[in-house]
Design an enzyme around this catalytic site. Structure first.
Site, PDB file in Angstrom:
ATOM      1  N   ASN A 220      55.533  40.620  43.025  1.00 32.12           N
ATOM      2  CA  ASN A 220      55.373  39.171  43.205  1.00 32.12           C
ATOM      3  C   ASN A 220      56.543  38.453  42.532  1.00 32.12           C
ATOM      4  O   ASN A 220      57.453  39.100  42.009  1.00 32.12           O
ATOM      5  CB  ASN A 220      54.020  38.713  42.643  1.00 32.12           C
ATOM      6  CG  ASN A 220      53.881  39.068  41.173  1.00 32.12           C
ATOM      7  OD1 ASN A 220      54.677  38.638  40.348  1.00 32.12           O
ATOM      8  ND2 ASN A 220      52.889  39.897  40.849  1.00 32.12           N
ATOM      9  N   ASP A 289      47.386  43.162  42.158  1.00 34.43           N
ATOM     10  CA  ASP A 289      45.969  43.514  42.337  1.00 34.43           C
ATOM     11  C   ASP A 289      45.789  44.738  43.219  1.00 34.43           C
ATOM     12  O   ASP A 289      44.734  45.362  43.204  1.00 34.43           O
ATOM     13  CB  ASP A 289      45.212  42.338  42.957  1.00 34.43           C
ATOM     14  CG  ASP A 289      44.991  41.236  41.938  1.00 34.43           C
ATOM     15  OD1 ASP A 289      44.849  41.565  40.745  1.00 34.43           O
ATOM     16  OD2 ASP A 289      44.985  40.050  42.332  1.00 34.43           O
ATOM     17  N   LYS A 346      36.813  33.220  36.093  1.00 36.75           N
ATOM     18  CA  LYS A 346      37.569  34.317  35.455  1.00 36.75           C
ATOM     19  C   LYS A 346      37.386  34.293  33.925  1.00 36.75           C
ATOM     20  O   LYS A 346      37.302  35.332  33.286  1.00 36.75           O
ATOM     21  CB  LYS A 346      39.057  34.205  35.791  1.00 36.75           C
ATOM     22  CG  LYS A 346      39.359  34.569  37.234  1.00 36.75           C
ATOM     23  CD  LYS A 346      40.825  34.375  37.584  1.00 36.75           C
ATOM     24  CE  LYS A 346      41.010  34.432  39.087  1.00 36.75           C
ATOM     25  NZ  LYS A 346      42.373  34.157  39.523  1.00 36.75           N
TER      26      LYS A 346
HETATM   27  N1  CTP Z   1      44.801  40.545  35.286  1.00 37.85           N
HETATM   28  C1  CTP Z   1      44.533  41.791  34.768  1.00 37.85           C
HETATM   29  N2  CTP Z   1      44.551  42.886  35.577  1.00 37.85           N
HETATM   30  C2  CTP Z   1      44.779  42.751  36.891  1.00 37.85           C
HETATM   31  C3  CTP Z   1      45.017  41.465  37.457  1.00 37.85           C
HETATM   32  C4  CTP Z   1      45.026  40.382  36.614  1.00 37.85           C
HETATM   33  O1  CTP Z   1      44.310  41.912  33.566  1.00 37.85           O
HETATM   34  N3  CTP Z   1      44.766  43.826  37.666  1.00 37.85           N
HETATM   35  C5  CTP Z   1      44.805  39.392  34.380  1.00 37.85           C
HETATM   36  C6  CTP Z   1      46.039  38.529  34.496  1.00 37.85           C
HETATM   37  O2  CTP Z   1      47.055  38.965  33.602  1.00 37.85           O
HETATM   38  C7  CTP Z   1      45.515  37.161  34.112  1.00 37.85           C
HETATM   39  C8  CTP Z   1      44.071  37.185  34.585  1.00 37.85           C
HETATM   40  O3  CTP Z   1      43.734  38.566  34.742  1.00 37.85           O
HETATM   41  O4  CTP Z   1      45.519  36.940  32.719  1.00 37.85           O
HETATM   42  C9  CTP Z   1      43.832  36.485  35.902  1.00 37.85           C
HETATM   43  O5  CTP Z   1      44.768  36.952  36.859  1.00 37.85           O
HETATM   44  P1  CTP Z   1      44.767  36.404  38.347  1.00 37.85           P
HETATM   45  O6  CTP Z   1      45.806  37.124  39.126  1.00 37.85           O
HETATM   46  O7  CTP Z   1      44.791  34.899  38.354  1.00 37.85           O
HETATM   47  O8  CTP Z   1      43.306  36.788  38.832  1.00 37.85           O
HETATM   48  P2  CTP Z   1      42.682  38.106  39.344  1.00 37.85           P
HETATM   49  O9  CTP Z   1      41.757  38.622  38.286  1.00 37.85           O
HETATM   50  O10 CTP Z   1      43.740  39.049  39.805  1.00 37.85           O
HETATM   51  O11 CTP Z   1      41.799  37.570  40.552  1.00 37.85           O
HETATM   52  P3  CTP Z   1      42.280  36.992  41.989  1.00 37.85           P
HETATM   53  O12 CTP Z   1      43.517  37.750  42.358  1.00 37.85           O
HETATM   54  O13 CTP Z   1      41.121  37.291  42.845  1.00 37.85           O
HETATM   55  O14 CTP Z   1      42.515  35.539  41.831  1.00 37.85           O
END
Ligand code: CTP
Length: 413
Positions: A220, A289, A346
């Site tokens: 990303n 993700d 979250k």
């Molecule tokens: N995070 C994490 N592990 C992952 C993805 C995200 O620990 N595999 C952490 C990120 O570092 C951030 C928080 O979770 O502090 C939220 O990340 P975000 O990308 O906004 O959300 P996601 O949990 O990935 O959910 P979504 O993609 O569905 O919005």
């Protein structure tokens, strides 16, 4: 000349020690006032001058005001017991360069240490504050702007010059900041540099890369700026900082341990290793993700179409949730819609103390507009500001949480 006790140096026990570095600017005469005020406030002051600075103000003046010998020669003729630049670098609790020319800023940014002051700046582990003063055109030169930005990334601090009448004629931005502004920045730096002094802060930053084949990966746009700014600010406040970073071009802030990773899996492994030894985790990384279910052993050849099968990566915050205890954990949320509701969800599901909601425009940008949601239900919307300023706001919150969660002082009755 007659000096009062404060000026002459009846030194209080444990006085904080400050090096005032002076460089060759017409504003050098103002540093006499800075030294005088610092002495009045009880600081021990050693002045280090560049050879050019001695053309603008005499070492004798500064020696008289500081009550200590002025250092300006790299190889002084008088024998000294230690290596001068190292003993000075270790002596100081803080180093302020006022006025700082484009030359000294450029030299430190480039790692050049060809005279005493530049060498002391590079050898010290104490906070360094630059107060630039120069012609307005020089100050707006993009090379200087890039040098300042580079030094800020390493954790050096700046007091911006003022707009006003300049010695070279005309009006512009380049006048040395008022002495009282420099004094306030010194106070703040010295006070804030002990706020997290016994704390271990773990920060994650940047993107992860998930391999598709030996030459391609999914990733990303995150550059790591927010996480690096957090690491730098936590270091400035005296914390022991470990920074787990995905691929980034940014320099690691001075004094911060950098642990480089590529994939979400590697980041997860490192966080699980470092988290139990940390008091605070700031999870600013944009962790992928999804990753390809299978990594091709050789380069995938061109074809009509390609169907990729992706699988979920570990959710690092969820993984460490059971280990949280009374550690402080802050997360970040990046949302394109329903920002507040998603961030709130979250915050709860990941068991965080707070979550910082950013807009997608924050990725790679220097500035950010964030809203911080606390586990206490409070929401704080910060205005648009630089990522370093956002980092300050977040660390203020961390300091507040450390104070409320910290061990209660034992009563001695
Ligand atoms: N995070 C994490 N592990 C992952 C993805 C995200 O620990 N595999 C952490 C990120 O570092 C951030 C928080 O979770 O502090 C939220 O990340 P975000 O990308 O906004 O959300 P996601 O949990 O990935 O959910 P979504 O993609 O569905 O919005």
């Amino acid at each position: 000349m007659c000096l009062s006790d404060g000026e002459r140096g009846v030194e209080p026990l444990n006085a904080r020690k400050i090096i005032v570095g002076i460089t060759g600017s017409i504003a050098a005469y103002k540093s006499a006032e800075l030294v005088r005020k610092l002495r009045q406030q009880g600081y021990e002051v050693t002045v280090v001058m560049t050879p050019a600075a001695t053309e603008f103000i005499t070492p004798l003046t500064l020696e008289t005001l500081s009550g200590r010998p002025v250092a300006s020669e790299f190889f002084p003729t008088a024998r000294r017991p230690q290596v001068l630049h190292i003993s000075l670098a270790q002596w100081a609790d803080l180093l302020v360069v006022a006025p700082a020319t484009a030359n000294i800023i450029g030299k430190v940014a480039a790692g050049i240490a060809d005279e005493l002051l530049a060498t002391v700046i590079m050898a010290t582990e104490a906070p360094v504050l630059f107060a630039p003063a120069m012609n307005a055109a020089m100050y707006s030169n993009p090379i200087l702007t890039a040098n300042i930005s580079r030094l800020r990334q390493y954790g050096y601090q700046f007091v911006e010059p003022e707009v006003g009448e300049l010695a070279c004629g005309g009006i512009g931005k380049g006048r040395l900041a008022p002495i009282k502004t420099i004094l306030a920045a010194i106070e703040e730096l010295l006070n804030s540099s002990s706020e997290l002094s016994s704390k271990k802060v773990l920060v994650t930053a940047g993107r992860t890369e998930e391999d598709l084949d030996p030459v391609r990966f999914l990733t990303n746009r995150s550059t790591g700026k927010m996480g690096y700014a957090l690491a730098s600010e936590a270091k400035r406040r005296g914390a022991d900082v470990n920074l787990i970073s995905g691929p980034s071009r940014l320099p690691s802030p001075l004094g911060v341990r950098l642990i480089s990773v590529r994939s979400a899996e590697q980041m997860s492994r490192e966080v699980k290793q470092w988290f139990p030894r940390s008091d605070v985790l700031l999870m600013a990384a944009a962790v992928a993700d999804f990753r390809p279910r299978d990594k091709a052993a050789s380069k995938i050849k061109k074809q009509e179409g390609l169907l990729l099968e992706l699988e979920k990566t570990p959710d690092i915050l969820l993984e460490i949730k059971p280990l949280k205890g009374d550690k402080i954990v802050g997360g970040f949320a990046l949302e394109t819609e329903d920002g507040l509701a998603n961030a709130r969800r979250k915050l709860k599901s990941k068991g965080l103390d707070f979550i910082v909601l950013n807009a997608p425009t924050a990725l790679g940008a220097d500035a950010n507009q964030v809203t911080v949601l606390g586990a206490d239900g409070k929401t704080e919307r910060l205005s648009q500001m630089s990522k370093l300023e956002v980092a300050r706001g977040i660390l203020d919150r961390v300091v507040g949480l450390v104070r409320t969660k910290g061990p209660k002082e034992e009563k001695t009755s």
